[in-house]
Design a protein around this motif. Structure first.
Motif, PDB file in Angstrom:
ATOM      1  N   SER A 115       0.815  -1.225   0.000  1.00 27.36           N
ATOM      2  CA  SER A 115       0.000   0.000   0.000  1.00 27.36           C
ATOM      3  C   SER A 115       0.846   1.271   0.000  1.00 27.36           C
ATOM      4  N   GLU A 116       2.148   1.141   0.234  1.00 29.82           N
ATOM      5  CA  GLU A 116       3.042   2.299   0.242  1.00 29.82           C
ATOM      6  C   GLU A 116       3.913   2.374  -1.005  1.00 29.82           C
ATOM      7  N   LYS A 117       3.838   1.372  -1.871  1.00 31.98           N
ATOM      8  CA  LYS A 117       4.673   1.341  -3.065  1.00 31.98           C
ATOM      9  C   LYS A 117       4.043   2.163  -4.186  1.00 31.98           C
ATOM     10  N   ALA A 118       4.885   2.736  -5.023  1.00 33.68           N
ATOM     11  CA  ALA A 118       4.402   3.467  -6.194  1.00 33.68           C
ATOM     12  C   ALA A 118       4.150   2.518  -7.351  1.00 33.68           C
ATOM     13  N   LEU A 119       5.027   1.526  -7.514  1.00 35.61           N
ATOM     14  CA  LEU A 119       4.904   0.557  -8.596  1.00 35.61           C
ATOM     15  C   LEU A 119       4.744  -0.841  -8.026  1.00 35.61           C
ATOM     16  N   LEU A 120       3.861  -1.617  -8.644  1.00 42.24           N
ATOM     17  CA  LEU A 120       3.624  -2.983  -8.214  1.00 42.24           C
ATOM     18  C   LEU A 120       4.077  -3.945  -9.303  1.00 42.24           C
ATOM     19  N   SER A 121       4.801  -4.981  -8.896  1.00 39.05           N
ATOM     20  CA  SER A 121       5.176  -6.038  -9.826  1.00 39.05           C
ATOM     21  C   SER A 121       3.939  -6.894 -10.111  1.00 39.05           C
ATOM     22  N   VAL A 122       4.078  -7.829 -11.029  1.00 39.04           N
ATOM     23  CA  VAL A 122       2.965  -8.725 -11.334  1.00 39.04           C
ATOM     24  C   VAL A 122       2.524  -9.467 -10.071  1.00 39.04           C
ATOM     25  N   GLN A 123       3.481 -10.007  -9.324  1.00 41.50           N
ATOM     26  CA  GLN A 123       3.146 -10.754  -8.106  1.00 41.50           C
ATOM     27  C   GLN A 123       2.471  -9.855  -7.071  1.00 41.50           C
ATOM     28  N   GLU A 124       2.953  -8.641  -6.926  1.00 34.88           N
ATOM     29  CA  GLU A 124       2.356  -7.703  -5.960  1.00 34.88           C
ATOM     30  C   GLU A 124       0.963  -7.291  -6.409  1.00 34.88           C
ATOM     31  N   MET A 125       0.776  -7.089  -7.714  1.00 40.57           N
ATOM     32  CA  MET A 125      -0.555  -6.732  -8.214  1.00 40.57           C
ATOM     33  C   MET A 125      -1.531  -7.882  -7.997  1.00 40.57           C
ATOM     34  N   MET A 126      -1.048  -9.113  -8.137  1.00 42.07           N
ATOM     35  CA  MET A 126      -1.896 -10.274  -7.860  1.00 42.07           C
ATOM     36  C   MET A 126      -2.361 -10.253  -6.404  1.00 42.07           C
ATOM     37  N   ALA A 127      -1.444  -9.994  -5.481  1.00 41.60           N
ATOM     38  CA  ALA A 127      -1.786  -9.943  -4.057  1.00 41.60           C
ATOM     39  C   ALA A 127      -2.710  -8.762  -3.763  1.00 41.60           C
ATOM     40  N   TYR A 128      -2.464  -7.633  -4.407  1.00 36.42           N
ATOM     41  CA  TYR A 128      -3.220  -6.395  -4.162  1.00 36.42           C
ATOM     42  C   TYR A 128      -4.661  -6.506  -4.644  1.00 36.42           C
ATOM     43  N   THR A 129      -4.858  -7.116  -5.833  1.00 42.11           N
ATOM     44  CA  THR A 129      -6.195  -7.179  -6.429  1.00 42.11           C
ATOM     45  C   THR A 129      -6.920  -8.488  -6.179  1.00 42.11           C
ATOM     46  N   GLY A 130      -6.166  -9.559  -5.915  1.00 34.06           N
ATOM     47  CA  GLY A 130      -6.779 -10.875  -5.793  1.00 34.06           C
ATOM     48  C   GLY A 130      -6.976 -11.552  -7.141  1.00 34.06           C
ATOM     49  N   TRP A 131      -6.473 -10.943  -8.196  1.00 39.21           N
ATOM     50  CA  TRP A 131      -6.578 -11.519  -9.540  1.00 39.21           C
ATOM     51  C   TRP A 131      -5.485 -12.549  -9.739  1.00 39.21           C
ATOM     52  N   GLY A 132      -5.711 -13.479 -10.668  1.00 37.63           N
ATOM     53  CA  GLY A 132      -4.713 -14.481 -11.002  1.00 37.63           C
ATOM     54  C   GLY A 132      -3.642 -13.915 -11.930  1.00 37.63           C
ATOM     55  N   GLU A 133      -2.586 -14.677 -12.111  1.00 39.36           N
ATOM     56  CA  GLU A 133      -1.460 -14.210 -12.924  1.00 39.36           C
ATOM     57  C   GLU A 133      -1.857 -13.947 -14.378  1.00 39.36           C
ATOM     58  N   ASN A 134      -2.667 -14.828 -14.978  1.00 35.53           N
ATOM     59  CA  ASN A 134      -3.070 -14.613 -16.368  1.00 35.53           C
ATOM     60  C   ASN A 134      -3.873 -13.333 -16.524  1.00 35.53           C
ATOM     61  N   THR A 135      -4.778 -13.075 -15.595  1.00 35.90           N
ATOM     62  CA  THR A 135      -5.590 -11.855 -15.652  1.00 35.90           C
ATOM     63  C   THR A 135      -4.717 -10.621 -15.517  1.00 35.90           C
ATOM     64  N   VAL A 136      -3.787 -10.634 -14.572  1.00 33.29           N
ATOM     65  CA  VAL A 136      -2.895  -9.486 -14.365  1.00 33.29           C
ATOM     66  C   VAL A 136      -2.051  -9.242 -15.612  1.00 33.29           C
ATOM     67  N   ARG A 137      -1.470 -10.302 -16.153  1.00 36.33           N
ATOM     68  CA  ARG A 137      -0.628 -10.140 -17.350  1.00 36.33           C
ATOM     69  C   ARG A 137      -1.448  -9.669 -18.550  1.00 36.33           C
ATOM     70  N   ASP A 138      -2.663 -10.199 -18.698  1.00 37.78           N
ATOM     71  CA  ASP A 138      -3.540  -9.742 -19.789  1.00 37.78           C
ATOM     72  C   ASP A 138      -3.847  -8.260 -19.644  1.00 37.78           C
ATOM     73  N   GLU A 139      -4.164  -7.826 -18.422  1.00 36.94           N
ATOM     74  CA  GLU A 139      -4.451  -6.405 -18.180  1.00 36.94           C
ATOM     75  C   GLU A 139      -3.239  -5.536 -18.521  1.00 36.94           C
ATOM     76  N   LEU A 140      -2.064  -5.914 -18.019  1.00 35.01           N
ATOM     77  CA  LEU A 140      -0.866  -5.112 -18.219  1.00 35.01           C
ATOM     78  C   LEU A 140      -0.392  -5.114 -19.673  1.00 35.01           C
TER      79      LEU A 140
END
Length: 65
Positions: free
Chosen positions: A8-33
């Motif tokens: 919650s304090e980071k400016a940029l989120l990696s794929v793994q962090e975005m997965m944890a932050y949103t609850g989305w799976g890896e394929n969904t995160v990668r498709d979005e990005l």
């Protein structure tokens, strides 16, 4: 200095962090990005990151807030 920074304090989120932050799976995160019109993606070389503040705005927008 090996301090842990909360997601919650980071400016940029990696794929793994975005997965944890949103609850989305890896394929969904990668498709979005990888989407050409993604409003919050940051590309650094072959790595993908999400701008957390822009991601929050995007999530608010799609959830109707």
């Amino acid at each position: 200095m090996n301090e842990k920074v909360r997601i919650s304090e980071k400016a940029l989120l990696s794929v793994q962090e975005m997965m944890a932050y949103t609850g989305w799976g890896e394929n969904t995160v990668r498709d979005e990005l990888n989407h050409p019109k993604c409003p919050y993606v940051i590309r650094k070389g072959n790595r993908l990151y999400a701008n957390r503040r822009l991601l929050d705005k995007y999530l608010d927008k799609i959830s109707g807030i």
